[in-house]
Design an enzyme around this catalytic site. Structure first.
Site, PDB file in Angstrom:
ATOM      1  N   ASP A  62       0.849  -1.187   0.000  1.00 27.72           N
ATOM      2  CA  ASP A  62       0.000   0.000   0.000  1.00 27.72           C
ATOM      3  C   ASP A  62       0.889   1.243   0.000  1.00 27.72           C
ATOM      4  OD1 ASP A  62       0.886  -0.219   2.671  1.00 27.72           O
ATOM      5  OD2 ASP A  62      -0.999   0.492   3.508  1.00 27.72           O
ATOM      6  N   TYR A  64       3.006   4.753   0.732  1.00 24.42           N
ATOM      7  CA  TYR A  64       3.686   5.340   1.890  1.00 24.42           C
ATOM      8  C   TYR A  64       2.701   6.270   2.605  1.00 24.42           C
ATOM      9  CZ  TYR A  64       8.007   3.741  -0.383  1.00 24.42           C
ATOM     10  OH  TYR A  64       9.000   2.986  -0.968  1.00 24.42           O
ATOM     11  N   PHE A  75       6.592   1.537  -4.304  1.00 22.16           N
ATOM     12  CA  PHE A  75       7.997   1.728  -3.899  1.00 22.16           C
ATOM     13  C   PHE A  75       8.557   3.110  -4.248  1.00 22.16           C
ATOM     14  CE2 PHE A  75       7.532  -2.908  -4.276  1.00 22.16           C
ATOM     15  CZ  PHE A  75       7.928  -3.297  -3.002  1.00 22.16           C
ATOM     16  N   HIS A 184      11.124  -9.621   0.562  1.00 22.43           N
ATOM     17  CA  HIS A 184      10.854  -8.189   0.398  1.00 22.43           C
ATOM     18  C   HIS A 184      12.154  -7.394   0.576  1.00 22.43           C
ATOM     19  CE1 HIS A 184       9.004  -4.240   1.203  1.00 22.43           C
ATOM     20  NE2 HIS A 184       7.927  -4.727   0.616  1.00 22.43           N
TER      21      HIS A 184
END
Length: 219
Positions: A62, A64, A75, A184
């Protein structure tokens, strides 16, 4: 909604009563609280990477949740914002993989324009409350987008970082596509298989093998 071919592909979604009801809830959230990204950036990933241009999908969780960060691309942060730790690690792997020097900017718009769909599973978030809009309803749309792309004959690379993104693997069943999965890039998990996974060179190798112009990953 989008202004390119995604509108035709997602037309049944936009017109559905379920989506209209859900989106009215999203609009109420924007009216009552501080929600990110800014409303005009919510569908930025689809706006910048039309359906027919998608070569690679990088799935995020989701947006920032800090002021000025999110702008609708997984990202990615807006220019001038301090690089988040996960993005720093992505740049480190990019440098180790392809020798590309890390950018001082965290804006990944150039990747989006190259054909990298930087799609979050959830497209909005409340200020300072990570995952606050998880299960609000965005997943129905973004899962559908993955399923639509899966049906495409032209090969696509799906890059799945972390368990949340890997959960989308069940929708990618077409053998024409390539799935690249690893831990991740977060500092908590990057040493468990993200570093050294070479996703950028592997993606480009696959695209070239299928006579598709590779991604210019340089920012």
């Amino acid at each position: 909604m989008i202004g390119n071919n995604w509108d035709n592909i997602l037309n049944s979604v936009w017109k559905s009563e379920g989506f209209k009801k859900f989106y009215s809830i999203v609009e109420q959230e924007y009216n009552k609280k501080t929600i990110f990204p800014p409303k005009n950036y919510v569908f930025n990933a689809l706006k910048l990477t039309p359906y027919e241009n998608v070569k690679v999908v990088i799935m995020g969780q989701d947006p920032y949740h800090g002021v000025g960060e999110a702008h609708g691309l997984s990202f990615s942060v807006q220019d001038g914002i301090k690089l988040p730790p996960s993005l720093k690690n992505i740049y480190k792997e990019l440098n180790d993989d392809l020798g590309i020097e890390p950018s001082s900017s965290g804006d990944l718009t150039k990747w989006a324009k190259e054909g990298v769909l930087l799609l979050n599973a959830v497209l909005t978030v409340e200020k300072d409350k990570p995952a606050s809009h998880k299960n609000l309803g965005w997943e129905y749309l973004t899962d559908y987008i993955i399923q639509v792309l899966n049906k495409r004959e032209e090969p696509i690379v799906f890059i799945l970082w972390g368990n949340f993104a890997r959960d989308k693997k069940k929708y990618i069943t077409n053998p024409a596509h390539l799935i690249i999965e690893s831990a991740h890039p977060s500092p908590f998990s990057c040493n468990n298989g993200f570093f050294g996974s070479k996703p950028f060179s592997r993606a480009n190798k696959f695209l070239e093998e299928n006579n598709i112009k590779p991604i210019d990953w340089k920012l």
